[in-house]
Design a protein around this motif. Structure first.
Motif, PDB file in Angstrom:
ATOM      1  N   VAL A  92       4.705  -3.226  -9.864  1.00 57.79           N
ATOM      2  CA  VAL A  92       4.179  -2.434  -9.492  1.00 57.79           C
ATOM      3  C   VAL A  92       2.887  -3.104 -10.352  1.00 57.79           C
ATOM      4  N   GLU A  93       1.788  -2.124 -10.141  1.00 60.02           N
ATOM      5  CA  GLU A  93       0.361  -2.390 -10.676  1.00 60.02           C
ATOM      6  C   GLU A  93      -0.451  -1.167 -11.211  1.00 60.02           C
ATOM      7  N   GLY A 144       0.213   2.014  -8.779  1.00 58.36           N
ATOM      8  CA  GLY A 144       1.278   2.053  -7.563  1.00 58.36           C
ATOM      9  C   GLY A 144       2.268   1.485  -6.684  1.00 58.36           C
ATOM     10  N   TYR A 145       3.147   0.872  -6.257  1.00 57.52           N
ATOM     11  CA  TYR A 145       4.051  -0.055  -5.853  1.00 57.52           C
ATOM     12  C   TYR A 145       3.987  -0.917  -5.215  1.00 57.52           C
ATOM     13  N   GLN A 159       7.332  -0.411   1.656  1.00 57.18           N
ATOM     14  CA  GLN A 159       7.327   1.007   1.059  1.00 57.18           C
ATOM     15  C   GLN A 159       6.129   0.604   0.268  1.00 57.18           C
ATOM     16  N   LEU A 160       5.025   0.913   0.472  1.00 50.60           N
ATOM     17  CA  LEU A 160       3.536   1.127  -0.343  1.00 50.60           C
ATOM     18  C   LEU A 160       3.548   2.495  -0.993  1.00 50.60           C
ATOM     19  N   MET A 161       2.841   2.462  -2.161  1.00 50.15           N
ATOM     20  CA  MET A 161       2.738   4.029  -2.711  1.00 50.15           C
ATOM     21  C   MET A 161       1.262   3.836  -3.541  1.00 50.15           C
ATOM     22  N   ARG A 162       0.514   4.419  -3.363  1.00 48.49           N
ATOM     23  CA  ARG A 162      -0.481   4.840  -3.828  1.00 48.49           C
ATOM     24  C   ARG A 162      -1.051   6.035  -5.114  1.00 48.49           C
ATOM     25  N   LEU A 202       1.091   7.534   0.591  1.00 52.43           N
ATOM     26  CA  LEU A 202       2.787   6.489   0.842  1.00 52.43           C
ATOM     27  C   LEU A 202       2.870   6.103   2.797  1.00 52.43           C
ATOM     28  N   ASP A 203       3.451   4.433   2.832  1.00 50.37           N
ATOM     29  CA  ASP A 203       2.731   3.943   3.742  1.00 50.37           C
ATOM     30  C   ASP A 203       4.713   2.781   3.867  1.00 50.37           C
TER      31      ASP A 203
END
Length: 405
Positions: A92-93, A144-145, A159-162, A202-203
């Protein structure tokens, strides 16, 4: 894996937490009163050491070559990685940035800067604005995470979310060409911008490493979704001309126009597939992407709206040969699809930009060395590129209908 515009993109990677203690402090000073301080701290936490942190930050400021214009920036980025199991990790960032002073973004004519105008050249410290009307402030917030799970030695899912929120306020007086060929005065415009952007991305990715005997494949399949909402207010106006060789400041505006106030919304969904193939010293890349995009624009004063729905396939292919001496010639081809929220004179949305690029080149890294050298030739064609002649003109699309031409 959105298709990049022709010419490619700059690959930027965030520093990730490490499970070894480390840290760095950096201080810099330079001309134009440049000064900055930065830190970078990382390491594990807890007895089991399954969690690691990273904290980076910077504060910087500087004068500029343009009179009263200054630059000032503050940013901090905390990150946390949790190895939930040996096969699953979560990072998480956050990223917070504040720029109370953003410098100056004008320019001067070719004639007068590179070659003489009326026998004289413009000083590289020339400031064509007005201190009382020039501001640039920007604030950005990102959260994001990244979740990754390794199913086995061959298959990994991600899974990447920003989430991004940004506010920008810009007011600028700037020169825009000579009043006449004989004049030493520059015409001056005023433009402003008060913008607020909110964006989600979301990727979902699935990567598989497959060996088929004499070839190795790295397959990447994914589906991504992004949504952007942008509220804008764009005022414009005119200021008295300024003498580029003997500037006098303190002018008041000749005329201000009511701002254009709009709301832009873009929803884009894409699916993509890529295969990286290793065959002896050969490397091949084949990839394709299909996008569905919906764009809605609304004038917040008149209530006028415009919308556009479009679909597009874009792809890329490349080949490189790795010689044992570090020489690697390559050839690549790619197409691109980039939506825009600009409208034309009739209030209709411009069609998305489309592009095509061919590139041939060679890269070289001597064995045992970190030095890298490259040379390339490329051809880029674009169509439906948004542009306008004057700051107060409406946008229009330009570009060749056949990028190969």
């Amino acid at each position: 894996m959105a298709a990049p515009p022709p010419g490619g993109v700059v690959a930027l990677n965030s520093k990730r937490p490490e499970f070894e203690q480390g840290g760095e402090l950096r201080f810099r000073v330079g001309n134009n009163n440049q000064r900055s301080a930065a830190f970078d701290l990382t390491g594990p936490t807890g007895e089991e050491q399954r969690v690691a942190f990273r904290l980076t930050g910077i504060a910087s400021a500087a004068d500029t070559q343009f009179g009263p214009a200054e630059e000032e920036r503050y940013a901090i980025a905390p990150r946390l990685t949790w190895d939930i199991t040996d096969d699953t990790s979560l990072t998480v960032e956050a990223y917070l940035q504040d720029e109370p002073e953003g410098g100056y973004h004008s320019g001067v004519p070719y004639e007068g800067a590179v070659v003489a105008h009326n026998g004289r050249k413009i000083s590289n410290n020339f400031y064509d604005g007005e201190e009382d009307y020039d501001t640039y402030e920007r604030t950005q917030r990102m959260f994001g995470y990244s979740l990754e799970h390794r199913f086995n030695d061959q298959v990994t899912g991600r899974q990447l979310m920003r989430y991004l929120n940004s506010d920008v306020v810009l007011n600028q007086v700037y020169g825009f060409g000579w009043v006449s060929p004989e004049s030493n005065e520059l015409t001056r415009y005023y433009s402003g911008s008060d913008e607020s952007l909110e964006a989600w991305t979301l990727d979902n990715q699935l990567e598989a490493n497959i060996s088929s005997g004499f070839m190795d494949h790295t397959l990447l399949f994914g589906m991504d979704y992004q949504q952007r909402e942008n509220d804008v207010s764009w005022p414009t106006g005119y200021f008295p001309p300024i003498n580029a060789f003997n500037p006098v400041y303190g002018s008041a505006p000749i005329e201000f126009y009511a701002p254009i106030r709009e709301r832009h919304e873009i929803d884009q969904t894409g699916v993509y597939l890529q295969d990286q193939i290793a065959l002896d010293n050969w490397r091949f890349t084949l990839g394709g992407r299909y996008d569905w995009v919906n764009i809605d624009n609304a004038n917040r004063d008149s209530g006028d709206t415009s919308s556009l729905s479009d679909t597009q396939f874009s792809g890329r292919a490349g080949v490189v040969y790795l010689f044992d001496n570090g020489v690697a010639p390559y050839l690549s081809y790619s197409t691109a699809f980039t939506p825009t929220s600009f409208v034309d004179e009739g209030g209709d949305l411009l069609k998305p930009m489309e592009g095509e690029q061919w590139e041939i080149g060679v890269k070289y890294q001597p064995n045992g060395s970190q030095n890298q050298y490259s040379a390339a030739l490329f051809h880029i064609g674009q169509e439906n590129v948004a542009t306008k002649e004057q700051p107060t003109d409406p946008y229009r699309a330009v570009g060749r209908s056949n990028p190969k031409g």
